[in-house]
Design a protein around this motif. Sequence first.
Motif, PDB file in Angstrom:
ATOM      1  N   TYR A  50       0.817  -1.215   0.000  1.00  0.00           N
ATOM      2  CA  TYR A  50       0.000   0.000   0.000  1.00  0.00           C
ATOM      3  C   TYR A  50       0.853   1.269   0.000  1.00  0.00           C
ATOM      4  CZ  TYR A  50      -4.584  -2.153   0.484  1.00  0.00           C
ATOM      5  OH  TYR A  50      -5.746  -2.859   0.248  1.00  0.00           O
ATOM      6  N   ILE A 191      -2.342  -2.757  -7.880  1.00  0.00           N
ATOM      7  CA  ILE A 191      -3.791  -2.902  -7.701  1.00  0.00           C
ATOM      8  C   ILE A 191      -4.273  -2.416  -6.331  1.00  0.00           C
ATOM      9  CG2 ILE A 191      -5.625  -4.627  -7.466  1.00  0.00           C
ATOM     10  CD1 ILE A 191      -4.487  -6.106  -9.800  1.00  0.00           C
ATOM     11  N   PRO A 192      -3.613  -2.765  -5.204  1.00  0.00           N
ATOM     12  CA  PRO A 192      -4.123  -2.276  -3.911  1.00  0.00           C
ATOM     13  C   PRO A 192      -4.199  -0.757  -3.823  1.00  0.00           C
ATOM     14  CG  PRO A 192      -2.553  -4.051  -3.566  1.00  0.00           C
ATOM     15  CD  PRO A 192      -2.488  -3.705  -5.011  1.00  0.00           C
ATOM     16  N   TYR A 195      -7.116   0.368  -6.034  1.00  0.00           N
ATOM     17  CA  TYR A 195      -8.394   0.020  -5.404  1.00  0.00           C
ATOM     18  C   TYR A 195      -8.698   0.921  -4.218  1.00  0.00           C
ATOM     19  CZ  TYR A 195     -11.931  -2.645  -2.878  1.00  0.00           C
ATOM     20  OH  TYR A 195     -13.064  -3.009  -2.221  1.00  0.00           O
ATOM     21  N   GLU A 196      -7.662   1.249  -3.439  1.00  0.00           N
ATOM     22  CA  GLU A 196      -7.876   2.125  -2.291  1.00  0.00           C
ATOM     23  C   GLU A 196      -8.320   3.525  -2.731  1.00  0.00           C
ATOM     24  OE1 GLU A 196      -5.507   2.924   1.869  1.00  0.00           O
ATOM     25  OE2 GLU A 196      -4.373   3.085   0.006  1.00  0.00           O
ATOM     26  N   TYR A 198      -9.912   4.283  -5.758  1.00  0.00           N
ATOM     27  CA  TYR A 198     -11.189   4.260  -6.484  1.00  0.00           C
ATOM     28  C   TYR A 198     -12.063   3.115  -5.976  1.00  0.00           C
ATOM     29  CZ  TYR A 198      -8.449   7.147  -9.682  1.00  0.00           C
ATOM     30  OH  TYR A 198      -7.657   8.127 -10.224  1.00  0.00           O
ATOM     31  N   LYS A 199     -12.126   2.946  -4.674  1.00  0.00           N
ATOM     32  CA  LYS A 199     -12.832   1.815  -4.076  1.00  0.00           C
ATOM     33  C   LYS A 199     -14.320   1.817  -4.409  1.00  0.00           C
ATOM     34  CE  LYS A 199     -13.492  -0.501   0.392  1.00  0.00           C
ATOM     35  NZ  LYS A 199     -14.937  -0.669   0.249  1.00  0.00           N
ATOM     36  N   ILE A 202     -14.971   0.926  -8.172  1.00  0.00           N
ATOM     37  CA  ILE A 202     -14.607  -0.461  -8.469  1.00  0.00           C
ATOM     38  C   ILE A 202     -15.607  -1.426  -7.849  1.00  0.00           C
ATOM     39  CG2 ILE A 202     -12.859  -2.242  -8.079  1.00  0.00           C
ATOM     40  CD1 ILE A 202     -10.741  -0.060  -8.305  1.00  0.00           C
ATOM     41  N   ASP A 203     -16.007  -1.173  -6.606  1.00  0.00           N
ATOM     42  CA  ASP A 203     -16.996  -2.039  -5.958  1.00  0.00           C
ATOM     43  C   ASP A 203     -18.323  -2.035  -6.705  1.00  0.00           C
ATOM     44  OD1 ASP A 203     -15.215  -2.767  -4.023  1.00  0.00           O
ATOM     45  OD2 ASP A 203     -15.934  -1.349  -2.518  1.00  0.00           O
ATOM     46  N   VAL A 206     -17.744  -4.147  -9.927  1.00  0.00           N
ATOM     47  CA  VAL A 206     -17.521  -5.554  -9.552  1.00  0.00           C
ATOM     48  C   VAL A 206     -18.825  -6.187  -9.090  1.00  0.00           C
ATOM     49  CG1 VAL A 206     -16.403  -7.050  -7.853  1.00  0.00           C
ATOM     50  CG2 VAL A 206     -15.083  -5.299  -9.030  1.00  0.00           C
TER      51      VAL A 206
END
Length: 233
Positions: A50, A191-192, A195-196, A198-199, A202-203, A206
Amino acid sequence: MADSTQPEKIPSSQGSDGFADASAGHNAPSPGKDVKPTPPAASIVWELIYWRDLKTSAAVFGVTLLLLLSLAAFSVVSVLSYLLLALLTVTISFRVFKSVVQAVQKSDEGHPFRAYIEKDISLSSESFSRYVDTGLRHCNCVLKQLSRLFLVEDLVESLKLAVFMWLMTYVGAVFNGITLLIIAHILVFSIPVVYEKYKTQIDHYVGIVHNQVKSVVSKVQAKVPGLSKRKPE
């Protein structure tokens, strides 16, 4: 003259000038509490991927990526030999340099790596047993899951594994193992963070894909006999 019958002052729990708090001895932190415990390996890896410490993560990412690229170009024996030879070159050169400096300055500083030589790096039996127990527990979980998949305890899960292995045959025809490790290494360090950042977005996407796949699997299970899971009695 002061009255000799006046009672002596008893230190109060709130404390005052010249009087110590009676409960301070109970509430004061012990010396051991000030020492920060060593973070577990999982926490260290989590902070690296991270990028909590930019310099440390960049150094680890660069060194490991260079090592994987070297393994892609040369054999494992050559890479390890060159790596250890480079390390020995640095340590021997530094030792000779410090010896020359001490001889010129006529100083007696001793061995430059004395602090590291005297440091206890041995692994205790408790730590070794803990690592072995953890590894054995994970190994048993993997073996149990593999037996469930290959002995077709759940037909749908076994079919999913078969499809995944079939897709991996095409991946293996294009990439070798080292190339896949390099790609996985780059993804682990990228990726982490993405994702952190644009959480939410992305969620959302997904979740849409997961619902679509779940709907398709449910339709296939309903139409093909034998694929539907049995309801518990």
